[in-house]
Every structure is written in C-alpha cells, then in structure tokens.
Design a protein around this motif. Structure first.
Motif, PDB file in Angstrom:
ATOM      1  N   GLU A 182      54.296  32.732  14.828  1.00 31.28           N
ATOM      2  CA  GLU A 182      54.653  34.097  14.462  1.00 31.28           C
ATOM      3  C   GLU A 182      53.582  35.078  14.917  1.00 31.28           C
ATOM      4  OE1 GLU A 182      56.186  36.560  10.524  1.00 31.28           O
ATOM      5  OE2 GLU A 182      55.137  34.646  10.297  1.00 31.28           O
ATOM      6  N   LEU A 183      52.314  34.711  14.715  1.00 26.30           N
ATOM      7  CA  LEU A 183      51.223  35.567  15.183  1.00 26.30           C
ATOM      8  C   LEU A 183      51.255  35.721  16.698  1.00 26.30           C
ATOM      9  CD1 LEU A 183      48.196  34.356  13.002  1.00 26.30           C
ATOM     10  CD2 LEU A 183      49.421  36.534  12.842  1.00 26.30           C
ATOM     11  N   GLN A 184      51.525  34.631  17.411  1.00 22.89           N
ATOM     12  CA  GLN A 184      51.579  34.686  18.859  1.00 22.89           C
ATOM     13  C   GLN A 184      52.689  35.608  19.329  1.00 22.89           C
ATOM     14  OE1 GLN A 184      49.267  33.122  20.992  1.00 22.89           O
ATOM     15  NE2 GLN A 184      50.239  34.662  22.308  1.00 22.89           N
ATOM     16  N   ARG A 185      53.832  35.536  18.646  1.00 22.94           N
ATOM     17  CA  ARG A 185      54.953  36.401  19.012  1.00 22.94           C
ATOM     18  C   ARG A 185      54.591  37.880  18.830  1.00 22.94           C
ATOM     19  NH1 ARG A 185      60.217  37.395  15.463  1.00 22.94           N
ATOM     20  NH2 ARG A 185      61.413  38.720  16.887  1.00 22.94           N
ATOM     21  N   MET A 186      53.920  38.191  17.722  1.00 25.22           N
ATOM     22  CA  MET A 186      53.517  39.574  17.487  1.00 25.22           C
ATOM     23  C   MET A 186      52.461  40.013  18.500  1.00 25.22           C
ATOM     24  SD  MET A 186      53.582  40.247  13.352  1.00 25.22           S
ATOM     25  CE  MET A 186      52.583  38.844  12.841  1.00 25.22           C
ATOM     26  N   GLU A 187      51.508  39.131  18.810  1.00 31.66           N
ATOM     27  CA  GLU A 187      50.481  39.487  19.788  1.00 31.66           C
ATOM     28  C   GLU A 187      51.100  39.716  21.168  1.00 31.66           C
ATOM     29  OE1 GLU A 187      47.001  37.115  20.012  1.00 31.66           O
ATOM     30  OE2 GLU A 187      46.651  37.091  17.848  1.00 31.66           O
ATOM     31  N   ASP A 188      52.057  38.888  21.539  1.00 33.63           N
ATOM     32  CA  ASP A 188      52.745  39.093  22.818  1.00 33.63           C
ATOM     33  C   ASP A 188      53.457  40.442  22.835  1.00 33.63           C
ATOM     34  OD1 ASP A 188      51.884  36.630  23.647  1.00 33.63           O
ATOM     35  OD2 ASP A 188      53.768  35.595  23.212  1.00 33.63           O
ATOM     36  N   HIS A 189      54.028  40.815  21.692  1.00 36.27           N
ATOM     37  CA  HIS A 189      54.739  42.086  21.587  1.00 36.27           C
ATOM     38  C   HIS A 189      53.782  43.263  21.772  1.00 36.27           C
ATOM     39  CE1 HIS A 189      58.127  44.392  19.273  1.00 36.27           C
ATOM     40  NE2 HIS A 189      57.608  45.111  20.239  1.00 36.27           N
ATOM     41  N   THR A 190      52.557  43.135  21.267  1.00 39.71           N
ATOM     42  CA  THR A 190      51.608  44.246  21.344  1.00 39.71           C
ATOM     43  C   THR A 190      51.191  44.574  22.772  1.00 39.71           C
ATOM     44  OG1 THR A 190      49.666  42.812  21.055  1.00 39.71           O
ATOM     45  CG2 THR A 190      50.692  43.713  19.057  1.00 39.71           C
ATOM     46  N   ARG A 191      51.402  43.648  23.716  1.00 41.84           N
ATOM     47  CA  ARG A 191      50.999  43.926  25.096  1.00 41.84           C
ATOM     48  C   ARG A 191      51.816  45.062  25.705  1.00 41.84           C
ATOM     49  NH1 ARG A 191      50.748  38.076  25.327  1.00 41.84           N
ATOM     50  NH2 ARG A 191      48.561  37.429  25.245  1.00 41.84           N
ATOM     51  N   ALA A 192      52.995  45.315  25.129  1.00 35.57           N
ATOM     52  CA  ALA A 192      53.810  46.428  25.609  1.00 35.57           C
ATOM     53  C   ALA A 192      53.141  47.772  25.329  1.00 35.57           C
ATOM     54  CB  ALA A 192      55.195  46.388  24.954  1.00 35.57           C
ATOM     55  N   LEU A 193      52.118  47.756  24.463  1.00 33.43           N
ATOM     56  CA  LEU A 193      51.408  48.980  24.116  1.00 33.43           C
ATOM     57  C   LEU A 193      50.430  49.416  25.195  1.00 33.43           C
ATOM     58  CD1 LEU A 193      50.901  51.050  21.802  1.00 33.43           C
ATOM     59  CD2 LEU A 193      49.213  49.455  20.897  1.00 33.43           C
ATOM     60  N   LEU A 194      50.063  48.517  26.104  1.00 27.51           N
ATOM     61  CA  LEU A 194      49.014  48.818  27.082  1.00 27.51           C
ATOM     62  C   LEU A 194      49.327  50.035  27.947  1.00 27.51           C
ATOM     63  CD1 LEU A 194      47.955  45.239  28.218  1.00 27.51           C
ATOM     64  CD2 LEU A 194      46.595  46.881  26.912  1.00 27.51           C
ATOM     65  N   ASP A 195      50.569  50.147  28.411  1.00 25.21           N
ATOM     66  CA  ASP A 195      50.924  51.290  29.251  1.00 25.21           C
ATOM     67  C   ASP A 195      50.776  52.602  28.501  1.00 25.21           C
ATOM     68  OD1 ASP A 195      51.466  49.668  31.387  1.00 25.21           O
ATOM     69  OD2 ASP A 195      53.617  49.557  31.015  1.00 25.21           O
ATOM     70  N   ARG A 196      51.119  52.619  27.237  1.00 23.43           N
ATOM     71  CA  ARG A 196      50.996  53.839  26.447  1.00 23.43           C
ATOM     72  C   ARG A 196      49.540  54.192  26.207  1.00 23.43           C
ATOM     73  NH1 ARG A 196      55.540  51.157  25.158  1.00 23.43           N
ATOM     74  NH2 ARG A 196      57.446  52.323  24.760  1.00 23.43           N
ATOM     75  N   LEU A 197      48.708  53.177  26.007  1.00 23.09           N
ATOM     76  CA  LEU A 197      47.276  53.443  25.841  1.00 23.09           C
ATOM     77  C   LEU A 197      46.684  53.978  27.124  1.00 23.09           C
ATOM     78  CD1 LEU A 197      46.144  50.302  23.808  1.00 23.09           C
ATOM     79  CD2 LEU A 197      46.758  52.574  22.967  1.00 23.09           C
ATOM     80  N   GLN A 198      47.170  53.529  28.260  1.00 24.30           N
ATOM     81  CA  GLN A 198      46.704  54.031  29.548  1.00 24.30           C
ATOM     82  C   GLN A 198      47.019  55.515  29.669  1.00 24.30           C
ATOM     83  OE1 GLN A 198      48.170  51.885  32.927  1.00 24.30           O
ATOM     84  NE2 GLN A 198      47.412  53.372  34.402  1.00 24.30           N
ATOM     85  N   ASP A 199      48.185  55.927  29.184  1.00 25.60           N
ATOM     86  CA  ASP A 199      48.566  57.336  29.248  1.00 25.60           C
ATOM     87  C   ASP A 199      47.650  58.194  28.398  1.00 25.60           C
ATOM     88  OD1 ASP A 199      50.648  56.726  30.932  1.00 25.60           O
ATOM     89  OD2 ASP A 199      52.153  56.616  29.341  1.00 25.60           O
ATOM     90  N   ILE A 200      47.173  57.648  27.264  1.00 26.34           N
ATOM     91  CA  ILE A 200      46.269  58.405  26.389  1.00 26.34           C
ATOM     92  C   ILE A 200      44.956  58.695  27.089  1.00 26.34           C
ATOM     93  CG2 ILE A 200      44.862  58.281  24.289  1.00 26.34           C
ATOM     94  CD1 ILE A 200      47.080  56.754  22.976  1.00 26.34           C
ATOM     95  N   CYS A 201      44.417  57.692  27.745  1.00 26.76           N
ATOM     96  CA  CYS A 201      43.058  57.782  28.275  1.00 26.76           C
ATOM     97  C   CYS A 201      42.981  58.332  29.684  1.00 26.76           C
ATOM     98  CB  CYS A 201      42.395  56.404  28.217  1.00 26.76           C
ATOM     99  SG  CYS A 201      42.225  55.797  26.519  1.00 26.76           S
TER     100      CYS A 201
END
Length: 236
Positions: free
Chosen positions: A216-235
């Motif tokens: 379950e933790l692995q599934r959630m961690e894999d899901h969080t990788r979709a956040l990288l593009d949005r973080l790139q837009d912030i910075c």
C-alpha cells in the motif's frame, strides 16, 4: 451648555495583539530567509528603520502591495539547476494546481486531510494543504529536517507513519499535528529521477490503523511521482 469627557486608559492592552502579530511576521520572515530591516513591516512603527517616510496609510498600502516572497535556495539537493533555478517566487501556498492534485490524491486513498511540502534548504516548505487548521498550517510552513513526520521522512528517505497521531508517543508526531481532525497518518517522500527526495506528501485518515502494508505504501509512493511535473512548474 458644555459637556467635557476625559478618557484614561492603558494602551498596553490594545498594543499586545500588535506585538504578537509583529513577532509572528518576523518569525515567518526569518524562516523564509529574510535578514536585515523588514521594511514591509514599517507600518508597525512611528519612525521605522530602513523604510522611506510617509504617512501610516502610505506605509500600510506599500506593505499590502508587496506580497511576501521567499527565495528557493540554489542549489537544492537532487534538482538540476537548469530545471529548478533560483528565483523570487510568491508564497508557494498559493499554488492551486498542487492543491488540486493533493485533493485528488487524498480522495483516491479515502483520506480526510493532507499536505505537500517541497524541499527548501535544510527542510521542507508547505506548498499545499487540505483540511489543515490555520494554526497547523502556520507551524508547518517550514519543517526542519528531522522534525515531525515530514522532517523525518526527509531525513530518513522512507515513509514515516503513525497509527494514531492523537495518541502517538513515539516522538515522531509534533504536538501541533493533533489539531488535525484525523488519526492514522503517513508522510511519503517524493523522489526525482536521481532518487533524491524533493518533496514530502502527507495524508491523514479518519480512523486509526495498525500499520500501512508495504504494498500500500509503495502504491502511494508511486502515485506521488505524478507530482514532479507540478513541482517543476513552481520552481521554474
């Protein structure tokens, strides 16, 4: 007929909230890396240091026009400078795209509250929050490495979980977190393509849990990788 009225009072009582407000703003400025005279707070003083003259109204209007800013340190570990270059940015808590992603993430896993912190210097800064009380947002605006669940997830590089943040006595949960109307919680590190932690995603649940299973933790961690593009837009 003439009516005269003399009022006598102690001005320390009405001044107390101003002192508290000034202290909080100064602490936030320090956490954001500001040094020297804080000219945006000139309206608190009759003759402020480092600020141009003008009436109180003019100084207040100038402070309102200058929204708080914070500098993204350069370099940030694990982030290539060409993608995440140093710049002045508005407070990242206004990043509604990240908050939208967070809401969907919380909904996917039946959570009730959550947060996104991004790497900043020797800690993480709050980028988005859902269902966190204002006081919790205030105290978690910047979390140092090794402090609280988010800081520990940054330090250890692995998910940090609590069966119940209301009763947890391990020391991993900061006292202020108990103001969140939730019980079980987990802080998940977000890694870039080099494997370095660049953000922490927190999610809390309505009821307590014995433990989050590895799958379950692995599934959630894999899901969080979709956040990288949005973080790139912030910075950028």
């Amino acid at each position: 007929m003439q009516l005269e009225f003399t009022w006598h009072g102690c001005d320390s009582a009405p001044a107390a909230p101003l002192v508290l407000g000034l202290a909080r703003l100064a602490a936030a400025a320090q956490a954001a890396g500001h040094t020297g005279p804080l000219t945006d707070l000139a309206f608190f003083f009759e003759d402020p240091l480092g600020a141009a003259g003008g009436s109180l109204t003019e100084r207040v209007n100038k402070s309102l026009d200058n929204r708080p800013t914070q500098r993204v340190p350069e370099p940030i570990a694990g982030i290539h400078p060409s993608r995440y270059r140093q710049k002045e940015t508005t407070m990242i808590t206004d990043e509604t795209e990240v908050e939208s992603w967070l809401r969907e993430f919380i909904k996917t896993y039946d959570g009730v509250a959550g947060s996104v912190h991004v790497r900043q210097g020797e800690g993480v800064a709050l980028a988005a929050a859902v269902n966190l009380p204002p006081k919790v947002r205030e105290v978690t605006a910047f979390v140092p490495r090794g402090k609280g669940m988010a800081g520990l997830a940054l330090e250890r590089g692995v998910a940090v979980q609590s069966c119940n943040i209301q009763t947890d006595d391990s020391g991993d949960v900061r006292p202020g977190a108990r103001a969140v109307n939730a019980q079980a919680a987990v802080a998940l590190p977000v890694r870039d393509e080099n494997g370095d932690v660049v953000a922490i995603v927190g999610i809390a649940f309505a009821s307590d849990r014995a433990e989050f299973l590895g799958a379950e933790l692995q599934r959630m961690e894999d899901h969080t990788r979709a956040l990288l593009d949005r973080l790139q837009d912030i910075c950028q």
